[in-house]
Design a protein around this motif. Structure first.
Motif, PDB file in Angstrom:
ATOM      1  N   LEU A 248      42.790  21.750  40.524  1.00  0.00           N
ATOM      2  CA  LEU A 248      43.926  21.981  39.630  1.00  0.00           C
ATOM      3  C   LEU A 248      43.688  23.193  38.741  1.00  0.00           C
ATOM      4  CD1 LEU A 248      44.891  18.340  38.617  1.00  0.00           C
ATOM      5  CD2 LEU A 248      46.143  19.887  40.129  1.00  0.00           C
ATOM      6  N   GLN A 249      42.478  23.322  38.225  1.00  0.00           N
ATOM      7  CA  GLN A 249      42.154  24.475  37.387  1.00  0.00           C
ATOM      8  C   GLN A 249      42.252  25.768  38.196  1.00  0.00           C
ATOM      9  OE1 GLN A 249      41.898  24.315  34.226  1.00  0.00           O
ATOM     10  NE2 GLN A 249      41.427  26.446  33.889  1.00  0.00           N
ATOM     11  N   ARG A 250      41.799  25.722  39.441  1.00  0.00           N
ATOM     12  CA  ARG A 250      41.904  26.908  40.304  1.00  0.00           C
ATOM     13  C   ARG A 250      43.363  27.280  40.516  1.00  0.00           C
ATOM     14  NH1 ARG A 250      42.551  27.588  46.124  1.00  0.00           N
ATOM     15  NH2 ARG A 250      42.374  25.350  46.341  1.00  0.00           N
ATOM     16  N   TYR A 251      44.220  26.295  40.770  1.00  0.00           N
ATOM     17  CA  TYR A 251      45.648  26.569  40.954  1.00  0.00           C
ATOM     18  C   TYR A 251      46.249  27.198  39.704  1.00  0.00           C
ATOM     19  CZ  TYR A 251      45.300  23.459  45.020  1.00  0.00           C
ATOM     20  OH  TYR A 251      44.950  22.860  46.193  1.00  0.00           O
ATOM     21  N   VAL A 252      45.885  26.672  38.540  1.00  0.00           N
ATOM     22  CA  VAL A 252      46.401  27.215  37.281  1.00  0.00           C
ATOM     23  C   VAL A 252      45.958  28.664  37.109  1.00  0.00           C
ATOM     24  CG1 VAL A 252      46.222  27.036  34.772  1.00  0.00           C
ATOM     25  CG2 VAL A 252      46.644  24.993  36.124  1.00  0.00           C
ATOM     26  N   ILE A 253      44.693  28.933  37.343  1.00  0.00           N
ATOM     27  CA  ILE A 253      44.173  30.307  37.211  1.00  0.00           C
ATOM     28  C   ILE A 253      44.888  31.231  38.175  1.00  0.00           C
ATOM     29  CG2 ILE A 253      42.134  31.752  37.609  1.00  0.00           C
ATOM     30  CD1 ILE A 253      40.457  29.372  36.510  1.00  0.00           C
ATOM     31  N   GLN A 254      45.041  30.811  39.427  1.00  0.00           N
ATOM     32  CA  GLN A 254      45.716  31.660  40.408  1.00  0.00           C
ATOM     33  C   GLN A 254      47.179  31.902  40.047  1.00  0.00           C
ATOM     34  OE1 GLN A 254      44.454  29.391  43.979  1.00  0.00           O
ATOM     35  NE2 GLN A 254      43.788  31.397  44.751  1.00  0.00           N
ATOM     36  N   GLU A 255      47.865  30.882  39.554  1.00  0.00           N
ATOM     37  CA  GLU A 255      49.268  31.050  39.162  1.00  0.00           C
ATOM     38  C   GLU A 255      49.403  31.999  37.971  1.00  0.00           C
ATOM     39  OE1 GLU A 255      52.246  30.066  40.447  1.00  0.00           O
ATOM     40  OE2 GLU A 255      51.075  29.444  42.183  1.00  0.00           O
ATOM     41  N   LEU A 256      48.546  31.820  36.969  1.00  0.00           N
ATOM     42  CA  LEU A 256      48.607  32.695  35.796  1.00  0.00           C
ATOM     43  C   LEU A 256      48.315  34.143  36.182  1.00  0.00           C
ATOM     44  CD1 LEU A 256      46.925  30.523  33.027  1.00  0.00           C
ATOM     45  CD2 LEU A 256      49.326  31.182  33.186  1.00  0.00           C
ATOM     46  N   LEU A 257      47.298  34.346  37.005  1.00  0.00           N
ATOM     47  CA  LEU A 257      46.978  35.708  37.435  1.00  0.00           C
ATOM     48  C   LEU A 257      48.069  36.281  38.335  1.00  0.00           C
ATOM     49  CD1 LEU A 257      43.137  35.421  38.012  1.00  0.00           C
ATOM     50  CD2 LEU A 257      44.336  36.517  36.128  1.00  0.00           C
ATOM     51  N   GLY A 258      48.690  35.428  39.147  1.00  0.00           N
ATOM     52  CA  GLY A 258      49.804  35.883  39.977  1.00  0.00           C
ATOM     53  C   GLY A 258      50.980  36.343  39.130  1.00  0.00           C
ATOM     54  N   THR A 259      51.236  35.639  38.038  1.00  0.00           N
ATOM     55  CA  THR A 259      52.311  36.030  37.124  1.00  0.00           C
ATOM     56  C   THR A 259      51.992  37.358  36.465  1.00  0.00           C
ATOM     57  OG1 THR A 259      52.856  33.728  36.686  1.00  0.00           O
ATOM     58  CG2 THR A 259      53.603  35.333  35.072  1.00  0.00           C
ATOM     59  N   VAL A 260      50.752  37.533  36.042  1.00  0.00           N
ATOM     60  CA  VAL A 260      50.344  38.796  35.414  1.00  0.00           C
ATOM     61  C   VAL A 260      50.468  39.938  36.411  1.00  0.00           C
ATOM     62  CG1 VAL A 260      48.367  40.038  34.439  1.00  0.00           C
ATOM     63  CG2 VAL A 260      48.854  37.708  33.710  1.00  0.00           C
ATOM     64  N   ARG A 261      50.047  39.704  37.652  1.00  0.00           N
ATOM     65  CA  ARG A 261      50.131  40.754  38.681  1.00  0.00           C
ATOM     66  C   ARG A 261      51.571  41.132  38.976  1.00  0.00           C
ATOM     67  NH1 ARG A 261      46.889  38.472  43.365  1.00  0.00           N
ATOM     68  NH2 ARG A 261      45.749  37.188  41.948  1.00  0.00           N
ATOM     69  N   ARG A 262      52.449  40.132  39.090  1.00  0.00           N
ATOM     70  CA  ARG A 262      53.851  40.423  39.413  1.00  0.00           C
ATOM     71  C   ARG A 262      54.528  41.209  38.301  1.00  0.00           C
ATOM     72  NH1 ARG A 262      53.569  35.284  41.681  1.00  0.00           N
ATOM     73  NH2 ARG A 262      54.292  34.290  39.785  1.00  0.00           N
ATOM     74  N   ARG A 263      54.187  40.918  37.065  1.00  0.00           N
ATOM     75  CA  ARG A 263      54.813  41.622  35.949  1.00  0.00           C
ATOM     76  C   ARG A 263      54.188  42.987  35.724  1.00  0.00           C
ATOM     77  NH1 ARG A 263      57.022  37.232  31.729  1.00  0.00           N
ATOM     78  NH2 ARG A 263      57.810  35.886  33.334  1.00  0.00           N
ATOM     79  N   GLY A 264      52.972  43.188  36.214  1.00  0.00           N
ATOM     80  CA  GLY A 264      52.271  44.441  35.985  1.00  0.00           C
ATOM     81  C   GLY A 264      52.604  45.528  36.985  1.00  0.00           C
TER      82      GLY A 264
END
Length: 182
Positions: free
Chosen positions: A17-33
């Motif tokens: 679950l923690q891995r999924y959260v980290i990947q989702e948060l980083l995916g959001t940062v990447r998409r906005r960047g």
């Protein structure tokens, strides 16, 4: 065997679950960047993968477990029982987030949502208020305590900010769908 199996599956689930959260948060940062077709470079791509995010989750959990408990002897083996007050709030907030997703899903399919909206609002507002109250408002709140438990305070603040972020994202998605977007 039962205790070992329970501990292993609990740790495995928490790590995933923690891995999924980290990947989702980083995916959001990447998409906005950058643009949607642009490949991520640098540190985000390193820890944004399955192995990097899992390693980060394990290291963060180990660091949290190894921190001494404020006000107690410096024996890190005491464990993190002082973080227990956050469990109830985060557990209830997770239920509120599940209601949020369910309401959005039902609304998108033109199903009636009137009977789910009340519990959703209750499950988002009451635990959020309880956490803020424990953090700031009560007489012996975590920020007013003589010996401050910084891990507890930081985790509570981050949890509350993430809750607000999820609510804002849901409202933005609702508006986008109402205007005819996907």
């Amino acid at each position: 065997v039962l205790v070992a199996s329970f501990a292993a599956t609990t740790l495995d689930t928490a790590c995933r679950l923690q891995r999924y959260v980290i990947q989702e948060l980083l995916g959001t940062v990447r998409r906005r960047g950058g643009s949607h077709g642009e490949e991520a470079r640098g540190g985000l791509s390193l820890i944004g993968g399955r192995h990097g995010a899992t390693s980060l989750a394990v290291v963060l959990a180990a660091c949290l477990a190894a921190m001494p408990v404020p006000g107690a002897p410096g024996d890190w083996m005491l464990g993190r029982g002082d973080l227990w007050p956050l469990f109830g709030a985060t557990n209830q907030l997770l239920g509120g987030m599940a209601f949020l997703v369910i309401v959005f899903w039902m609304w998108r399919r033109s199903l009636p949502v009137w009977f789910v909206v009340g519990p959703m609002i209750f499950m988002l507002v009451v635990p959020g208020y309880a956490m803020v109250s424990q953090l700031l408002l009560q007489e012996g709140s975590w920020l007013r305590a003589e010996v401050k438990n910084w891990p507890l305070i930081v985790i509570a603040m981050v949890t509350f900010v993430l809750e607000l972020w999820m609510i804002v994202e849901a409202l933005l998605a609702w508006q986008k769908v109402r205007r005819g977007g996907n």
